[in-house]
Design an enzyme around this catalytic site. Structure first.
Site, PDB file in Angstrom:
ATOM      1  N   GLY A 268       5.157   0.550 -12.338  1.00 33.19           N
ATOM      2  CA  GLY A 268       5.124  -0.314 -13.526  1.00 33.19           C
ATOM      3  C   GLY A 268       4.948   0.458 -14.651  1.00 33.19           C
ATOM      4  O   GLY A 268       4.876   1.926 -14.953  1.00 33.19           O
ATOM      5  N   GLY A 270       2.707   1.453 -18.211  1.00 32.70           N
ATOM      6  CA  GLY A 270       1.518   1.802 -18.760  1.00 32.70           C
ATOM      7  C   GLY A 270       0.823   2.875 -18.674  1.00 32.70           C
ATOM      8  O   GLY A 270       1.329   4.041 -18.210  1.00 32.70           O
ATOM      9  N   GLU A 293      12.410  -0.615 -12.323  1.00 28.67           N
ATOM     10  CA  GLU A 293      13.049  -1.528 -13.278  1.00 28.67           C
ATOM     11  C   GLU A 293      13.126  -1.134 -14.646  1.00 28.67           C
ATOM     12  O   GLU A 293      14.180  -1.327 -15.409  1.00 28.67           O
ATOM     13  CB  GLU A 293      11.796  -2.917 -13.166  1.00 28.67           C
TER      14      GLU A 293
END
Length: 503
Positions: A268, A270, A293
């Site tokens: 992800g 961050g 992704e």
């Protein structure tokens, strides 16, 4: 600007963004390019927002339904939201103005697994797609499009839309040509065939998006950068979380469960994710791959340093510094990054077959391992589930990462019961906070509770969680997953009322 439009017929359809916006009707369902602040149309949405505002000032309703790949940027989501121009939005968002309108009930929002969007669109579950607005790097002589910095659902929008508007963005480097892999072999049941991808670096499609020139009603030329925020510096909490996870990877390698080069990584976006990626380099890992992704700053660094061999994704999600790094060494990265459609980058069968290691953030987890990654206090959406569920349910190892507390300690990220469930305990393998790591594989619910409270909860909340569990086991009729139903969400209720979960 250099020539980017090589199709004579489409060259004749070049017009201003304002002229193109005049071709859009109220009530349309529009598929727009864009994924995590990359590759979204920059000019037409702003011109459309201005037209919507003018219509509203004259007492005329003007709203549209907006479908994208994921989040976009202020020029799209923010502009249309401020103009009160969105009736429905899906599948993921991150704009503050848009989020506020969703949480005030002023518009509808569908939070959906990213791998489902294209399939649902083909099934007609979102209705007829009236228009696609797609950013491209260039238009080829036969009408095909060189994609820009994201692919997302662009293939599906171009296939299904009745009409198409193309933004040709001269800011996007022409060297992106050849970086993409657009697979046209997907089909609906019962006609599906195996997808011939067995390694993250396999190319199974073609580098361009097919586009029927007859459907194109406008071409708009732009020169505008992608807009992504700078990442905050990695803090000590993020480093501690990364350290626990990397130590666990070594443990798994020693036991022969994963190879020394790990398995394809999904990460992800961050600070914690970037801390994990940096930690992999510092720990001496080499020969890694990514099937994910988004390409973020941390992955660019690993590619540049030889830690990561190849990264497959559907989009970039780079800070301004990361964009500069990418543009400065584009030819190097071009041979090591593959951008695919999100129905391939997030495909559950491919995630399962490749054995991805999924690493995603969360809002909170409960003592049994259920994870909330989308809502505050069960009612207010933050961004959305995105693709985390695609990887959590199907990956070889599903890791969820978070600091143990938030709001300067007023919120515990480990709670008796999550206020909203995005990932059930069945899909969560590993929980990590700065306090430690809980390996939940092979554990019963009560065993999971002991591991999570002991290893992941903050010391300020650990006794409270243990007390809740002990009383629940003593007083509830069901001992398999003990809960005190009248008390299970009391922590959230206390936070809503007093701003602090602590009694």
């Amino acid at each position: 600007m250099e020539q980017r439009i090589h199709h004579a017929g489409l060259g004749a359809k070049v017009m201003s963004a304002e002229q193109a916006a005049e071709l859009i009707d109220p009530g349309m369902t529009i598929g727009m390019s864009g994924f995590t602040g990359a590759g979204y149309p920059k000019a037409v949405p702003q011109a459309l927002a201005a037209r919507m505002t003018a219509s509203h000032q004259h007492g005329e309703a003007f709203r549209v339904r907006v479908l994208t790949g994921a989040s976009t940027a202020p020029e799209l989501d923010g502009a249309l939201a401020r103009a009160d121009g969105i009736d429905l939005r899906l599948p993921y968002q991150s704009d503050p103005e848009l989020r506020g309108r969703i949480n005030r009930g002023e518009m509808d929002y569908i939070d959906i697994h990213l791998s489902h969007v294209a399939q649902y669109a083909w099934f007609g579950l979102f209705g007829k797609l009236d228009l696609a607005i797609i950013e491209a790097t260039a238009i080829l002589p036969d009408g095909r499009l060189v994609p820009s910095s994201s692919v997302g659902n662009n293939k599906t929008w171009l296939d299904l839309a009745d009409k198409v508007i193309i933004e040709v963005n001269h800011w996007q480097p022409s060297e992106l040509d050849g970086m993409h892999d657009i697979y046209y072999g997907t089909a609906l049941p019962p006609h599906r065939k195996p997808i011939p991808l067995v390694n993250p670096d396999d190319r199974i499609g073609e580098p361009y998006l097919r586009c029927d020139p007859e459907k194109v009603i406008a071409v708009v030329e732009t020169h505008a950068p992608d807009r992504n925020s700078a990442f905050a510096p990695v803090d000590e909490t993020s480093r501690q979380i990364a350290g626990h996870l990397i130590e666990f990877f070594r443990h798994e390698i020693a036991r022969g469960r994963i190879p020394p080069e790990l398995l394809p990584l999904q990460s992800g976006v961050g600070n914690i994710a970037n801390a994990v990626l940096a930690g992999l380099r510092e720990a001496g890992f080499r020969g890694l791959t990514a099937f994910t992704e988004v390409i973020q700053d941390g992955m660019l660094d690993l590619l540049a340093q030889g830690v990561l061999k190849v990264a497959s994704a559907t989009s970039f999600s780079l800070s301004p510094k990361g964009i500069d790094q990418f543009l400065a060494d584009l030819e190097f990265f071009r041979s090591r990054i593959i951008l695919r459609t999100q129905e391939i980058s997030n495909h559950p069968e491919l995630v399962r077959r490749l054995g991805c290691i999924a690493m995603n953030g969360m809002v909170e987890a409960d003592i049994y391992g259920n994870v909330n990654s989308t809502h505050v206090a069960g009612t207010s959406i933050i961004n959305g589930i995105g693709g985390s569920g695609d990887f959590a349910r199907n990956g070889f190892m599903s890791c969820f990462l978070t600091p143990s507390t938030a709001k300067h300690g007023a919120v515990s990220c480990i709670v008796p019961m999550v206020s909203h469930v995005d990932h059930t305990e069945h899909d969560v393998s590993i929980l990590v906070t700065e306090q430690g790591l809980a390996d939940l594989r092979g554990l019963s619910p009560r065993q999971r509770a002991h591991a999570i409270i002991r290893h992941c909860a903050h010391p300020d909340y650990r006794p409270l969680l243990q007390d809740y569990f002990d009383r629940a086991f003593r007083d509830s009729k069901g001992k398999h997953t003990p809960h005190l139903l009248a008390e299970a969400l009391s922590w959230h209720e206390r936070f809503v009322e007093k701003g602090d979960m602590r009694p």
